[in-house]
Design a protein around this motif. Structure first.
Motif, PDB file in Angstrom:
ATOM      1  N   SER A 141       2.015  -0.499  -7.358  1.00  0.00           N
ATOM      2  CA  SER A 141       0.919  -1.437  -7.363  1.00  0.00           C
ATOM      3  C   SER A 141       0.049  -1.097  -8.354  1.00  0.00           C
ATOM      4  N   ILE A 142      -0.873  -1.810  -8.960  1.00  0.00           N
ATOM      5  CA  ILE A 142      -1.977  -1.578  -9.616  1.00  0.00           C
ATOM      6  C   ILE A 142      -3.191  -1.238  -8.745  1.00  0.00           C
ATOM      7  N   ASP A 143      -3.138  -1.459  -7.750  1.00  0.00           N
ATOM      8  CA  ASP A 143      -4.152  -1.016  -6.561  1.00  0.00           C
ATOM      9  C   ASP A 143      -3.926   0.384  -6.238  1.00  0.00           C
ATOM     10  N   LYS A 157       0.888  -1.379   0.026  1.00  0.00           N
ATOM     11  CA  LYS A 157       0.011  -0.039  -0.032  1.00  0.00           C
ATOM     12  C   LYS A 157       0.879   1.095   0.094  1.00  0.00           C
ATOM     13  N   ASP A 158       0.396   2.055  -1.026  1.00  0.00           N
ATOM     14  CA  ASP A 158       1.396   3.580  -0.958  1.00  0.00           C
ATOM     15  C   ASP A 158       2.858   3.361  -1.183  1.00  0.00           C
ATOM     16  N   ALA A 159       3.198   2.338  -1.703  1.00  0.00           N
ATOM     17  CA  ALA A 159       4.895   2.038  -1.889  1.00  0.00           C
ATOM     18  C   ALA A 159       5.193   2.074  -3.409  1.00  0.00           C
ATOM     19  N   MET A 160       6.547   2.323  -3.707  1.00  0.00           N
ATOM     20  CA  MET A 160       6.948   2.191  -5.229  1.00  0.00           C
ATOM     21  C   MET A 160       8.391   2.076  -5.190  1.00  0.00           C
ATOM     22  N   SER A 161       9.085   1.864  -6.283  1.00  0.00           N
ATOM     23  CA  SER A 161      10.415   1.344  -6.215  1.00  0.00           C
ATOM     24  C   SER A 161      10.910   2.559  -7.441  1.00  0.00           C
ATOM     25  N   VAL A 162      12.234   2.771  -7.284  1.00  0.00           N
ATOM     26  CA  VAL A 162      13.068   3.571  -8.266  1.00  0.00           C
ATOM     27  C   VAL A 162      14.228   2.768  -8.774  1.00  0.00           C
ATOM     28  N   PRO A 163      14.615   3.224  -9.914  1.00  0.00           N
ATOM     29  CA  PRO A 163      15.544   2.404 -10.597  1.00  0.00           C
ATOM     30  C   PRO A 163      17.106   3.005  -9.801  1.00  0.00           C
ATOM     31  N   GLU A 164      18.199   2.397  -9.781  1.00  0.00           N
ATOM     32  CA  GLU A 164      19.296   2.835  -9.149  1.00  0.00           C
ATOM     33  C   GLU A 164      20.047   4.139  -9.715  1.00  0.00           C
ATOM     34  N   GLN A 165      19.691   4.367 -11.089  1.00  0.00           N
ATOM     35  CA  GLN A 165      20.291   5.785 -11.772  1.00  0.00           C
ATOM     36  C   GLN A 165      19.463   6.798 -11.313  1.00  0.00           C
ATOM     37  N   PHE A 166      18.031   6.510 -11.229  1.00  0.00           N
ATOM     38  CA  PHE A 166      17.229   7.505 -10.690  1.00  0.00           C
ATOM     39  C   PHE A 166      17.490   7.888  -9.172  1.00  0.00           C
ATOM     40  N   ALA A 167      17.920   6.909  -8.489  1.00  0.00           N
ATOM     41  CA  ALA A 167      18.381   7.075  -6.799  1.00  0.00           C
ATOM     42  C   ALA A 167      19.364   7.904  -6.856  1.00  0.00           C
ATOM     43  N   LYS A 168      20.366   7.754  -7.555  1.00  0.00           N
ATOM     44  CA  LYS A 168      21.847   8.441  -7.666  1.00  0.00           C
ATOM     45  C   LYS A 168      21.476   9.927  -8.060  1.00  0.00           C
ATOM     46  N   ASP A 169      20.811  10.074  -9.344  1.00  0.00           N
ATOM     47  CA  ASP A 169      20.552  11.451  -9.724  1.00  0.00           C
ATOM     48  C   ASP A 169      19.900  12.231  -9.004  1.00  0.00           C
ATOM     49  N   ASN A 170      18.953  11.660  -8.057  1.00  0.00           N
ATOM     50  CA  ASN A 170      17.841  12.456  -7.330  1.00  0.00           C
ATOM     51  C   ASN A 170      18.269  12.344  -5.761  1.00  0.00           C
ATOM     52  N   HIS A 171      19.114  11.733  -5.496  1.00  0.00           N
ATOM     53  CA  HIS A 171      19.577  11.525  -4.237  1.00  0.00           C
ATOM     54  C   HIS A 171      18.364  10.744  -3.163  1.00  0.00           C
ATOM     55  N   VAL A 172      17.860   9.931  -3.691  1.00  0.00           N
ATOM     56  CA  VAL A 172      16.879   9.198  -2.850  1.00  0.00           C
ATOM     57  C   VAL A 172      17.260   7.954  -2.420  1.00  0.00           C
ATOM     58  N   LYS A 173      16.593   7.364  -1.325  1.00  0.00           N
ATOM     59  CA  LYS A 173      16.897   6.290  -0.818  1.00  0.00           C
ATOM     60  C   LYS A 173      15.528   5.444  -0.449  1.00  0.00           C
ATOM     61  N   VAL A 174      15.708   4.168   0.135  1.00  0.00           N
ATOM     62  CA  VAL A 174      14.615   3.442   0.648  1.00  0.00           C
ATOM     63  C   VAL A 174      14.310   4.235   1.936  1.00  0.00           C
ATOM     64  N   GLY A 175      12.854   4.240   2.262  1.00  0.00           N
ATOM     65  CA  GLY A 175      12.275   5.110   3.176  1.00  0.00           C
ATOM     66  C   GLY A 175      12.090   6.430   3.035  1.00  0.00           C
ATOM     67  N   ALA A 193      -0.528  11.285  -4.606  1.00  0.00           N
ATOM     68  CA  ALA A 193      -0.266  10.211  -3.664  1.00  0.00           C
ATOM     69  C   ALA A 193       1.156  10.510  -3.145  1.00  0.00           C
ATOM     70  N   HIS A 194       1.381   9.868  -1.861  1.00  0.00           N
ATOM     71  CA  HIS A 194       2.691  10.283  -1.226  1.00  0.00           C
ATOM     72  C   HIS A 194       3.072   8.674  -1.197  1.00  0.00           C
ATOM     73  N   LEU A 195       3.915   8.257  -2.039  1.00  0.00           N
ATOM     74  CA  LEU A 195       4.466   6.905  -1.896  1.00  0.00           C
ATOM     75  C   LEU A 195       5.742   6.774  -1.348  1.00  0.00           C
ATOM     76  N   LYS A 196       5.898   5.786  -0.575  1.00  0.00           N
ATOM     77  CA  LYS A 196       7.357   5.481   0.133  1.00  0.00           C
ATOM     78  C   LYS A 196       8.036   4.772  -0.915  1.00  0.00           C
ATOM     79  N   ILE A 197       9.401   4.936  -0.764  1.00  0.00           N
ATOM     80  CA  ILE A 197      10.501   4.159  -1.670  1.00  0.00           C
ATOM     81  C   ILE A 197      10.743   2.793  -0.839  1.00  0.00           C
ATOM     82  N   ALA A 198      10.302   1.699  -1.536  1.00  0.00           N
ATOM     83  CA  ALA A 198      10.286   0.547  -0.672  1.00  0.00           C
ATOM     84  C   ALA A 198      11.676  -0.329  -1.487  1.00  0.00           C
ATOM     85  N   ALA A 199      12.118   0.178  -2.703  1.00  0.00           N
ATOM     86  CA  ALA A 199      13.255  -0.689  -3.242  1.00  0.00           C
ATOM     87  C   ALA A 199      13.865   0.092  -4.197  1.00  0.00           C
TER      88      ALA A 199
END
Length: 856
Positions: free
Chosen positions: A662-664, A609-627, A640-646
């Motif tokens: 998720s599609i839900d 619920k309210d989660a998402m993932s980002v690719p490695e390059q996206f995480a590096k370019d935008n300085h984001v991490k899990v959580g 939506a406010h989605l938490k990076i889970a992976a």
């Protein structure tokens, strides 16, 4: 004036020797002019079509950027009709319902879509349609089961009045019976067009009876389109898009213009390659003509001609060659354009040759390019002619080689080659495809120029190596062929360089194409766990309709089915950076269908619920991490406010640099009418039931011809076919450059035979047979061709290998050399060499021995 007369006399005296150079100019100019005429004709034809069919003022829905692809067109309320009808200056207001997100099938469930890839359009019939088409058979729709189809589609798909069609749209399917056939008044844009009753179009294409996709307004007499537009905007406000006929036409032209410009510049690019190859042919021709006329030019100098006059004399001949070749090439280009129009006609796009558009600039461009290229190519031989001294009148034909200039040229060539190789190595080691691509371009250019410059030096090495393998079985005749090829390394290098360019591009593209297929297949084997991939057509451009999705889910012998779609939105990072992008929304079983490694977290958690993932390059370019939490404003929905889970690592044949949720979650923040349908569906067979599940899915989708069900073997075959189609198109366009290069080999041999007339006569006098003479010239041609092939293929393999390394971060991780293609091209080069030598060898063998010996 004397110089001009001398030049004209020399030109016509040696017109046979210049013929093949003229053909090279002709082909290059014809390709350029043909491309311009063809694209200009297409542009002008569509402009007329758009201009004739556009209403005075058109009202449509407000454009939404990155709108969700629901498969249902944007609509306007039907209640707007009454308001528009009473706007000052409006004579009539005609509502329109049009959709391209449809599939039309015949009674056998076969698609009637054009093979050209043009869309299938279903629209309501209204009075504005008479601007584009006229009824030629049957009657217009008068009931909810009637339909009219365009004549070109009816002919191509063998449809007639009384046949039943099924229209498959997002809101549902419906059947109609053909009641009439219409014919386009000017151009069939290539689409399959079906007209139905307005009420049917509303309910079946839009899923509602209280909406239209647009309105066409006709202005009263004396009211300008701009004034009517202002009146309409004042009446309905700024919630809709209001365009005049001119603005509507401009938008349609811009939409089409992108494709036409891409096609035009791509074809002109390949024409440019042919021009570049032709330069080598022209340089060789004038160099050999100058060498053969050394005594003549020396005599002119002795009689008082200045260097400038001799130089000018050669350049005047070049101008005459350029003009004559260009004029014929312009005519050939018009013929080529007509041929392309007929070819497009077979693909479904009917272009009338009576509407051929030849702009005044087209022949001017062709003439300028032909003359400039010819004169520039002849400039160096002309300068060399101007340097011939009067004493040359006492020597045998032929200009002495400048050893110092040759050493300087070789040194420059080696340095440029080295710079090109270093640039290719730097490109291969680049971390990013963007920076690596720039270095790759520099490396390709420098290495090509370097190899052309160093060609004479390579000729001595490569020709000897090829001769040791190929000519060793032919005894003295083989050794003579080798020495003839080495007699003038600069000439041999220039002749082979023309062939080298085309074959280097063929080899480079073959390596990239084979690597693409191998990398995709490897990724499918390693990362795709799903047994079946289901989509609309071959590119998933339309969502799967709910009815088709239901049929797919009814298939038996399946372990699970995964729904997969794409949603658009604006992402905001914790630092406040805004990024417009897409999220792939799927069921949680997607983690079983595609295995993606992660550097942080687990991908399965991204489907919570309210989660998402980002690719490695996206995480590096935008300085984001899990959580971290990403704010995602979905287009047409809520924020939506989605938490990076992976954080995912790398990519697969299906996914690269993708953000998942998720599609839900997507359904939670998007209203039902803005939620896109599935663009893909994945299915896994029950244990041991792969064949049964495949057959069941095929049976379930039989009535939905827009749906393709593929297992992994099918998907691999699809990738290979798509890559091969691109490569074959590139090869076809490169064929012109290779043809010009072959003409260069023929021309060099033909002029070489003339240059060696006395030598050939002496050989015949001491016992060389005609057969031996022909064999010697053929072997010489084969050696030159193989020299060009070896250098070109080696260069192309280097380019392709470097390109694969540059694209490794984009999924092209496996280098695959298409050895079969390389061997075929190499052997074909030998065959080309044999064919190129046929006419020169025949002419040499037919020489009169006594006349040849007596030649000065």
């Amino acid at each position: 004036m004397t110089v001009f007369k001398t030049s004209v006399r020399n030109f016509f005296a040696h017109k046979g020797r210049m013929a093949l150079s003229g053909v090279a100019v002709l082909l290059s100019v014809a390709f350029i002019c043909g491309t311009l005429v063809f694209t200009d004709t297409m542009t002008a034809t569509f402009d007329r079509l758009f201009g004739n069919t556009a209403s005075d003022v058109t009202v449509s829905a407000k454009e939404v950027k990155n709108e969700q692809a629901t498969g249902i067109p944007d609509t306007l309320p039907a209640s707007l009709q009454g308001t528009l009808a009473h706007v000052k200056g409006v004579v009539s207001s005609v509502p329109d319902v049009t959709s391209q997100d449809v599939t039309v099938a015949d009674a056998h469930s076969d698609k009637i879509s054009p093979s050209s890839g043009a869309p299938t359009v279903v629209s309501n019939w209204d009075s504005t349609e008479t601007r584009a088409v006229k009824l030629t058979s049957g009657h217009l729709p008068t009931s909810d089961t009637d339909a009219v189809i365009d004549a070109d589609t009816a002919k191509a798909k063998h449809l007639k009045i009384g046949d039943t069609l099924r229209v498959i749209a997002q809101p549902g399917d419906f059947k109609v019976t053909l009641s009439g056939i219409v014919t386009f008044k000017s151009t069939n844009p290539g689409a399959a067009v079906v007209y139905v009753d307005t009420a049917v179009a509303q309910s079946k294409l839009l899923g509602r009876a209280d909406a239209y996709t647009g309105y066409g307004l006709t202005a009263a007499k004396g009211v300008s389109d701009e004034q009517l537009k202002a009146n309409v905007k004042a009446a309905i406000g700024g919630h809709y898009t209001v365009d005049t006929a001119k603005e509507t036409t401009k938008k349609q032209e811009d939409d089409l213009g992108g494709f036409l410009n891409f096609m035009k510049y791509a074809m002109l690019g390949f024409a440019g390659i042919a021009v570049l190859v032709g330069i080598f042919l022209i340089v060789n021709t004038f160099s050999m003509l100058v060498a053969q006329r050394t005594r003549e030019i020396g005599l002119m100098r002795a009689l008082g001609s200045s260097r400038r006059q001799v130089n000018r004399s050669v350049l005047i001949e070049a101008v005459m060659l350029g003009v004559s070749g260009s004029v014929v090439g312009i005519g050939g280009g018009i013929g080529l354009a007509v041929g392309l129009m007929k070819l497009m006609g077979k693909a479904g796009l009917k272009l009338d040759s009576s509407e051929l558009t030849i702009k005044a600039t087209t022949p001017i461009v062709g003439l300028v390019i032909g003359v400039v290229v010819t004169v520039v190519s002849a400039y160096i031989p002309a300068r060399r002619a101007g340097k011939i001294s009067p004493m040359a009148a006492l020597r045998d034909a032929g200009t002495p080689a400048d050893a110092r200039a040759g050493r300087i040229r070789a040194a420059i060539g080696v340095l440029v080659c080295a710079a090109g190789v270093l640039a290719l190595v730097a490109a291969s080691q680049s971390d990013k495809a963007s920076s690596g691509g720039g270095m790759l371009g520099i490396g390709v250019l420098l290495s090509l120029v370097g190899f052309v410059i160093v060609g004479p030096l390579l000729a001595g090495v490569v020709v000897r190596a090829v001769s040791a393998v190929v000519l060793r079985f032919f005894g003295p005749i083989g050794r003579l062929a080798e020495r003839n090829a080495l007699r003038n390394p600069r000439r041999t290098g220039a002749t082979a360089s023309a062939l080298m360019i085309g074959l280097a591009l063929v080899a480079g593209m073959s390596v990239v194409g084979s690597s693409m297929v191998a990398s995709a297949n490897d990724q499918l084997d390693k990362s795709v766990g799903a047994d079946f991939i289901i989509e609309v057509g071959s590119n998933g451009s339309q969502p799967i309709t709910p009815a088709a999705a239901k049929a797919i889910r009814s298939a038996s012998d399946l372990d699970h089915i995964t729904n997969y779609t794409i949603v658009n939105g604006t992402l905001t990072t914790p630092s406040g950076k805004k990024i417009k992008g897409q999220l792939s929304a799927a069921d949680s079983t997607y983690t079983q269908d595609v295995q993606l490694a992660t550097t942080q977290g687990k991908l399965s958690d991204a489907y919570g619920k309210d989660a998402m993932s980002v690719p490695e390059q996206f995480a590096k370019d935008n300085h984001v991490k899990v959580g971290d939490t990403m704010t995602v404003a979905l287009v047409g929905g809520r924020t939506a406010h989605l938490k990076i889970a992976a954080v995912t690592k790398g990519g697969t044949a299906l996914e690269n640099g993708t953000l998942f949720t998720s599609i839900d979650t997507a359904r939670t923040y998007l209203p039902a009418d803005k939620m896109p349908g599935d663009f893909l569906m994945f299915a896994k067979a029950a244990d041991g039931k792969e064949k049964e599940a495949y057959a069941s899915l095929k049976a379930a989708t039989h009535d939905y011809p827009q749906i393709d069900v593929r297992d992994q073997a099918d998907y691999k075959h699809l990738i290979k076919d798509q890559v091969n189609q691109l490569l074959y198109m590139i090869y076809a366009l490169l064929a012109l450059a290779i043809i010009v290069a072959v003409l260069g080999v023929v021309n060099t041999l033909a002029l070489s035979v003339v240059e060696r007339t006395r030598e050939i006569g002496l050989m015949r006098a001491i016992g060389t047979s005609r057969r031996q003479l022909r064999r010697m010239i053929r072997l010489e041609s084969v050696v030159i061709s193989l020299f060009g092939a070896l250098v070109g293929l080696a260069l192309g393999l280097g380019w392709g290998s470097a390109a694969q390394q540059v694209l490794a971060s984009q999924g092209l991780q496996i280098l695959r050399i298409p050895w079969s293609t390389i061997v075929i091209v190499f052997v074909a080069s030998a065959v080309v060499g044999l064919l190129a030598a046929l006419l020169p060898a025949f002419r040499a063998a037919r020489m009169n021995v006594l006349n040849a010996i007596a030649t000065d």
